[in-house]
Design a protein around this motif. Structure first.
Motif, PDB file in Angstrom:
ATOM      1  N   CYS A  74     -14.408  39.061  40.973  1.00  0.00           N
ATOM      2  CA  CYS A  74     -14.109  38.623  39.615  1.00  0.00           C
ATOM      3  C   CYS A  74     -14.133  39.827  38.679  1.00  0.00           C
ATOM      4  O   CYS A  74     -15.039  40.661  38.761  1.00  0.00           O
ATOM      5  CB  CYS A  74     -15.139  37.580  39.160  1.00  0.00           C
ATOM      6  SG  CYS A  74     -14.795  36.886  37.536  1.00  0.00           S
ATOM      7  N   LEU A  75     -13.140  39.905  37.797  1.00  0.00           N
ATOM      8  CA  LEU A  75     -13.071  41.037  36.853  1.00  0.00           C
ATOM      9  C   LEU A  75     -14.293  41.053  35.940  1.00  0.00           C
ATOM     10  O   LEU A  75     -14.635  42.086  35.370  1.00  0.00           O
ATOM     11  CB  LEU A  75     -11.790  40.939  36.010  1.00  0.00           C
ATOM     12  CG  LEU A  75     -10.463  40.990  36.777  1.00  0.00           C
ATOM     13  CD1 LEU A  75      -9.298  40.816  35.823  1.00  0.00           C
ATOM     14  CD2 LEU A  75     -10.330  42.274  37.566  1.00  0.00           C
ATOM     15  N   HIS A  94     -13.732  29.158  35.431  1.00  0.00           N
ATOM     16  CA  HIS A  94     -14.128  29.979  34.274  1.00  0.00           C
ATOM     17  C   HIS A  94     -14.163  29.148  32.996  1.00  0.00           C
ATOM     18  O   HIS A  94     -14.995  29.367  32.120  1.00  0.00           O
ATOM     19  CB  HIS A  94     -13.155  31.145  34.064  1.00  0.00           C
ATOM     20  CG  HIS A  94     -13.466  32.373  34.866  1.00  0.00           C
ATOM     21  ND1 HIS A  94     -14.673  33.056  34.785  1.00  0.00           N
ATOM     22  CD2 HIS A  94     -12.723  33.052  35.756  1.00  0.00           C
ATOM     23  CE1 HIS A  94     -14.649  34.087  35.602  1.00  0.00           C
ATOM     24  NE2 HIS A  94     -13.473  34.119  36.203  1.00  0.00           N
ATOM     25  N   HIS A 112     -10.403  29.133  40.883  1.00  0.00           N
ATOM     26  CA  HIS A 112     -11.243  30.227  40.358  1.00  0.00           C
ATOM     27  C   HIS A 112     -11.101  30.312  38.832  1.00  0.00           C
ATOM     28  O   HIS A 112     -12.090  30.455  38.111  1.00  0.00           O
ATOM     29  CB  HIS A 112     -10.827  31.559  41.009  1.00  0.00           C
ATOM     30  CG  HIS A 112     -11.574  32.754  40.505  1.00  0.00           C
ATOM     31  ND1 HIS A 112     -12.455  33.476  41.280  1.00  0.00           N
ATOM     32  CD2 HIS A 112     -11.559  33.355  39.297  1.00  0.00           C
ATOM     33  CE1 HIS A 112     -12.966  34.458  40.559  1.00  0.00           C
ATOM     34  NE2 HIS A 112     -12.436  34.423  39.340  1.00  0.00           N
ATOM     35  N   GLN A 151     -12.774  35.401  29.717  1.00  0.00           N
ATOM     36  CA  GLN A 151     -12.929  36.769  30.219  1.00  0.00           C
ATOM     37  C   GLN A 151     -12.463  37.820  29.218  1.00  0.00           C
ATOM     38  O   GLN A 151     -12.671  39.020  29.440  1.00  0.00           O
ATOM     39  CB  GLN A 151     -12.157  36.944  31.528  1.00  0.00           C
ATOM     40  CG  GLN A 151     -12.701  36.105  32.678  1.00  0.00           C
ATOM     41  CD  GLN A 151     -11.957  36.378  33.941  1.00  0.00           C
ATOM     42  OE1 GLN A 151     -10.877  35.800  34.147  1.00  0.00           O
ATOM     43  NE2 GLN A 151     -12.486  37.246  34.784  1.00  0.00           N
TER      44      GLN A 151
HETATM   45 NI    NI Z   1     -12.823  35.582  37.600  1.00  0.00          NI
END
Ligand code: NI
Ligand SMILES: Cc1nc(NNC(=O)[C@H](CC2CCCC2)CN(O)CO)c(F)c(N2CCN3CCOC[C@@H]3C2)n1
Length: 189
Positions: free
Chosen positions: A116-117, A163, A159, A65
């Motif tokens: 989610c960011l 990723h 979660h 991310q």
């Molecule tokens: Ni996320």
């Protein structure tokens, strides 16, 4: 120091790749990454700083991310108990090479679904997660652990570990009927 424009958004290939295993000892860059990921979570959970920096609040963050396809996640999961102290966390750590090695058959989900960011628009629906998981991981010093988690911290961990395997939360929503309980045992939160 990360701002929202440092957060990789859905559509960037790194979010759909399997991240690389991290070797020890960590490089200076890896240590900086671990620091910066935790710092984002602290900043984002501080009403004043988070607002000033325009951060979306987070209780977890995965290296893809921030554009890094390596197996590192940061966790800052507060206790759900409203009487707990604000600086009392269920999970407050960086995990390197985290792996779910076993899990319950029982599944749970967050009542309000997930977000989610890296996904700008929220996708409604229950995201089935294992109620209990056993995770192996290393800390930034290279010490190895095998711990069990359940409930809210287990959901956050699943979660984040998703990723590292190129999955996003909405992949797991039943789009035919997003709010059916199916084999979900209970809703959390
Ligand atoms: Ni996320
Ligand atoms: C549940 C929740 N998800 C928040 N955001 N989303 C995230 O963390 C994403 C990861 C979570 C989405 C569902 C499971 C994991 C980030 N992700 O994309 C990383 O992969 C929150 F911000 C939040 N809380 C409750 C605790 N509160 C303490 C005080 O500060 C505000 C904070 C708000 N709870």
């Amino acid at each position: 120091m990360y701002y929202m424009n440092d957060i990789t958004r859905d559509g960037e290939p790194v979010l759909r790749q399997v991240s690389e295993k991290i070797e020890f000892p960590l490089t200076k860059n890896d240590l900086q990454l671990a620091h910066d990921m935790m710092e984002y979570l602290y900043n984002s959970q501080d009403p004043k700083i988070g607002k000033e920096m325009g951060l979306r609040a987070g209780v977890g963050l995965a290296a893809p991310q921030v554009g890094v396809g390596r197996q590192m996640i940061a966790l800052l999961v507060p206790k759900l108990d409203p009487n707990a102290y604000a600086d009392d966390f269920d999970l407050e750590k960086v995990m390197v090479n985290p792996k779910i090695v076993s899990h319950s058959a029982e599944k749970i989900c967050l009542k309000e679904g997930e977000g989610c960011l890296s996904v700008d628009d929220d996708v409604p629906g229950y995201v089935p997660r294992y109620a209990r998981i056993t995770v192996t991981y290393q800390d930034i010093q290279g010490n190895s652990y095998k711990n069990r988690f359940k409930g809210y911290p287990a959901i956050v961990l699943q979660h984040e570990i998703d990723h590292l395997n190129g999955h996003l939360y909405y992949d797991r929503i039943n789009h035919e009927s997003p709010f059916t309980l199916g084999d979900l045992t209970y809703l959390l939160g």
